[in-house]
Write an enzyme that holds these catalytic residues in place. Structure first.
Site, short mmCIF file in Angstrom:
data_model
loop_
_atom_site.label_atom_id
_atom_site.label_comp_id
_atom_site.label_asym_id
_atom_site.label_seq_id
_atom_site.Cartn_x
_atom_site.Cartn_y
_atom_site.Cartn_z
N CYS A 2 0.85 -1.18 0.00
CA CYS A 2 0.00 0.00 0.00
C CYS A 2 0.89 1.24 0.00
CB CYS A 2 -0.95 0.12 1.19
SG CYS A 2 -2.09 -1.24 1.35
N ARG A 27 4.00 -0.18 -4.87
CA ARG A 27 3.78 -0.76 -3.55
C ARG A 27 2.51 -1.60 -3.46
NH1 ARG A 27 6.82 1.30 0.39
NH2 ARG A 27 5.29 0.66 1.92
N TRP A 75 -2.78 -2.70 -1.64
CA TRP A 75 -2.48 -4.11 -1.85
C TRP A 75 -3.28 -4.82 -0.77
CZ3 TRP A 75 -0.21 -8.21 0.85
CH2 TRP A 75 0.19 -9.31 0.06
N ASN A 101 -1.56 1.96 5.69
CA ASN A 101 -0.72 0.91 5.12
C ASN A 101 -0.33 0.00 6.28
OD1 ASN A 101 1.32 -0.61 3.93
ND2 ASN A 101 2.84 1.01 4.11
N GLY A 102 -0.72 -1.28 6.21
CA GLY A 102 -0.37 -2.19 7.30
C GLY A 102 -1.54 -3.09 7.64
N GLU A 488 16.75 -17.78 -9.51
CA GLU A 488 16.38 -16.39 -9.77
C GLU A 488 15.75 -16.26 -11.17
OE1 GLU A 488 15.86 -13.83 -8.19
OE2 GLU A 488 16.06 -12.16 -9.57
N LYS A 492 12.02 -14.87 -11.84
CA LYS A 492 11.73 -13.73 -12.74
C LYS A 492 10.66 -14.11 -13.74
CE LYS A 492 13.02 -11.28 -11.00
NZ LYS A 492 13.77 -10.94 -9.84
N GLU A 495 7.08 -14.66 -12.00
CA GLU A 495 6.40 -13.51 -11.41
C GLU A 495 5.90 -12.50 -12.43
OE1 GLU A 495 8.69 -10.98 -8.76
OE2 GLU A 495 10.50 -11.40 -9.88
N HIS A 511 16.96 -36.99 -10.01
CA HIS A 511 16.27 -37.44 -8.79
C HIS A 511 14.78 -37.10 -8.84
CE1 HIS A 511 20.09 -38.56 -7.08
NE2 HIS A 511 20.56 -37.37 -7.41
N LYS A 610 5.86 -4.27 -4.40
CA LYS A 610 7.32 -4.14 -4.34
C LYS A 610 7.85 -4.30 -2.92
CE LYS A 610 11.27 -3.08 -6.21
NZ LYS A 610 11.85 -4.19 -6.98
C1 F6R Z 1 11.29 -10.66 -6.88
C2 F6R Z 1 11.23 -9.73 -5.78
C3 F6R Z 1 10.94 -10.23 -4.42
C4 F6R Z 1 11.83 -9.50 -3.39
C5 F6R Z 1 11.41 -9.91 -1.97
C6 F6R Z 1 12.31 -9.29 -0.93
O1 F6R Z 1 11.59 -10.04 -8.08
O2 F6R Z 1 11.38 -8.55 -5.97
O3 F6R Z 1 11.10 -11.60 -4.34
O4 F6R Z 1 13.15 -9.83 -3.63
O5 F6R Z 1 10.10 -9.51 -1.74
O6 F6R Z 1 12.28 -7.91 -1.01
P1 F6R Z 1 13.40 -7.01 -0.36
O7 F6R Z 1 14.66 -7.29 -1.08
O8 F6R Z 1 12.93 -5.61 -0.55
O9 F6R Z 1 13.49 -7.41 1.08
#
Ligand code: F6R
Length: 615
Positions: A2, A27, A75, A101-102, A488, A492, A495, A511, A610
């Site tokens: 949020c 956010r 969010w 927010n929270g 990773e 990517k 998501e 396995h 984010k």
């Molecule tokens: C994936 C992504 C998330 C963040 C995770 C941790 O692309 O962005 O998996 O890496 O939410 O976020 P931070 O690094 O801000 O603690």
């Protein structure tokens, strides 16, 4: 999660709030809302399910010259995303408006109590409970808004960053924070309130970041007073000068923030090591490490806690630290670590990695590690973030604002910082030969050029993306340093394109996962020349003999893997330990193009946000 924005001053609030919400949309973006209070005393609210652009469309009829406003991009936590559950929420009298927010964890008992006292609720949110609790407290004891907010917050369990407005006291907005970030921009006869400084960067570079359990009455023409919510004590406001500029938070000609951020990597990696890495002199200098060198050197083990992409950077660091320093390393999901009564002592060094510096699980893991006596070192991107303040010491990644929800430049700059730390410790411990140490420093210094070269695979990645854009599953394989890169790469892809993808250590295929291989299954194999090349070649052969479609990331000039693969992407050569900084680039590009070709919203993938400030 949020985003919240508030404005009180002499300018028209509407454009400031809407533009601010757009900047904070990373956010959370499932619904949005705005409140304006004009000089005639009209309080107008518009809110809608959807993005800020939908809100802009819907709020046309409420636009006014109001100079007080608040906005929210959501969010969802409590209550599905719809118009009613969107913020702002009004109290029963219609006098108080709140954005939040929270999560208010004890909202249910509070709600029951308020219902008994005659309050009614239109939404399913915890936030509507909070605003009515404030109203109830205010009425019962005839309190001013600030005091009522304080008393109410002392009854609340959970996390919040809030702005509360009272139409009976329209020269002030009351703000408070616990666990969710809140910044106040201080201008001349005006104040800006936001989840981060990006909404007000063009108006003022003076910001106050509220600490947890602090609140303030932001009142026009009055100095700002910050108080502790619990004991009412006054806190001296610390005004920070912001270094961020507008250009950094705009797209700069790229179609998406994600692409811009992928392309920024050569420069931001340089920013990460600038002033810290002096390859010719054989020096690595990072204040947070130098000041605490003994703690690192005497550590029984290094425990890395993080989530998501940052956790993947932690896994790369595990390989690098153990190889360079011979200090045992464990990497934990912060969300698991915090709840499993982990064994930690004062001989442990805990390294917490977080781009945003606000991730609730990582923050909780840090607090737990501190309680158990460990020294906690943070690797964060956002300067002044909660994690950077909660840790004993740390090193910033200096990647600049990362707006695209899918993390890209944060990952490579985290690896850069962690590699520098490992190299510094190896020097102090003598665990690397002098020649290896110098070689790594020199290689790290020229990594940005190699990343630049790896970015030239963009067009080719796009062609491959065209071929695989309709896949339903994808497998990513790597070994050693490139096993975390496989994880990773898979993250990517899933998501942002919503294609199911899994990352595996290549040798684990036999396995179980090998059963998945058929002619429909694209398998992305990270196979640079250094490292376990021959073993990976054997793994590729196993896939080929089961008709899997192989896309291999190989070192320039490779012939062996090329023969076995359907497609190859060539990258410049570097040492095994530094290769994740290069191999990850084509994987980012591949995911980006697949997602774009599938028509997905790359910068704001569904269901994500984010900054994950809820657990
Ligand atoms: C994936 C992504 C998330 C963040 C995770 C941790 O692309 O962005 O998996 O890496 O939410 O976020 P931070 O690094 O801000 O603690």
């Amino acid at each position: 999660m949020c985003g919240i924005v508030g404005y009180i001053g002499h300018r028209e609030a509407y454009p400031i709030v809407i533009k601010g919400l757009k900047r904070l949309e990373y956010r959370g973006y499932d619904s949005a809302g705005i409140m304006l209070f004009d000089k005639e005393g009209d309080l107008k609210i518009s809110k809608t399910k959807g993005k800020v652009a939908d809100l802009e469309e819907k709020s046309k009829e409420i636009i006014s010259a109001a100079t007080i406003g608040m906005g929210h991009t959501r969010w969802a936590t409590h209550g599905v995303p719809n118009d009613v559950n969107s913020h702002p929420h009004l109290s029963n009298s219609g006098n108080l408006a709140i954005i939040h927010n929270g999560i208010i964890e004890n909202y249910e008992p509070l709600k029951k109590e308020l219902i008994k006292r005659g309050y009614t609720f239109t939404s399913d949110t915890d936030t509507e409970v909070l605003v009515n609790l404030i109203e109830d407290v205010k009425k019962k004891d005839n309190l001013k808004l600030g005091k009522a907010v304080q008393v109410a917050l002392n009854q609340v369990v959970g996390a919040y960053a809030i702005c509360v407005f009272d139409r009976e006291k329209p020269d002030e907005i009351v703000v408070a924070r616990l666990g969710s970030p809140l910044a106040i921009g201080v201008g001349k006869d005006e104040f800006f309130i936001a989840s981060d400084a990006s909404p007000f960067i063009e108006y003022t570079s003076n910001a106050i970041y509220l600490e947890d359990e602090e609140m303030a009455v932001v009142r026009l023409h009055k100095p700002l007073k910050i108080r502790k919510i619990k004991d009412d004590s006054l806190v001296d406001p610390y005004i920070q000068e912001l270094k961020m500029n507008l250009e950094q938070i705009e797209k700069g000609g790229y179609e998406h923030f994600m692409l811009k951020e992928i392309y920024e990597q050569p420069n931001v990696i340089k920013d990460t090591y600038r002033g810290r890495l002096h390859a010719n002199e054989g020096i690595i200098q990072m204040a947070g490490v130098e000041d605490n060198l003994e703690k690192f050197l005497n550590a029984d083990r290094i425990l890395i806690v993080a989530c998501g992409t940052s956790w993947h950077a932690g896994l790369v660091a595990e390989y690098v630290f153990e190889e360079f320093t011979r200090i045992p390393v464990e990497v934990e999901y912060a969300s698991e670590f915090r709840y499993r009564n982990p064994i930690i002592s004062s001989k442990d060094v805990v390294v917490a990695i977080s781009q945003s510096g606000e991730t609730a699980d990582t923050l909780a893991a840090i607090k737990l590690a501190k309680e158990k006596g460990a020294f906690v070192f943070g690797v964060c991107n956002v300067v002044g973030s909660s994690i950077s303040r909660e840790t004993h010491a740390g090193a910033y990644t200096h990647a600049g604002p990362e707006i695209g929800v899918a993390s890209t430049k944060a990952f490579t700059t985290q690896i850069t910082v962690l590699t520098m730390i490992a190299l510094r410790l190896s020097k102090a411990k003598g665990t690397l030969s002098n020649s290896d140490y110098f070689r790594y420093l020199q290689e790290l210094e020229i990594i940005p050029e190699k990343v630049q070269e790896a970015l030239m695979t963009n067009e080719h990645a796009k062609e491959i993306a065209e071929k695989f854009k309709n896949s339903t599953n994808c497998l990513y394989l790597g070994r050693g340093y490139n096993f975390p890169v496989a994880l990773e790469g898979a993250l990517k892809l899933k998501e942002i394109s919503y294609i199911h993808a899994e990352g595996y250590p290549a040798a684990e295929m036999k396995h179980g996962p090998i059963a998945l291989i058929d002619e429909q299954m694209p398998v992305i194999v990270i196979a640079p020349k250094q490292g376990h090349y021959d073993k990976v070649v054997s793994n590729i052969q196993e896939i080929k003999s089961r008709s899997g479609k192989i896309i291999a990331i190989v070192t320039k000039g490779d012939t062996q893997v090329k023969e076995l693969s359907d497609h190859i992407i060539e990258i410049p050569e570097t040492s095994d330990a530094l290769s994740p900084l290069i191999t990850t680039i084509p994987l980012q590009l591949l995911s980006y193009h697949i997602a774009v070709l599938r028509g997905c919203n790359v910068d704001q993938p569904r269901n994500l946000a984010k900054s994950v400030t809820v657990e």
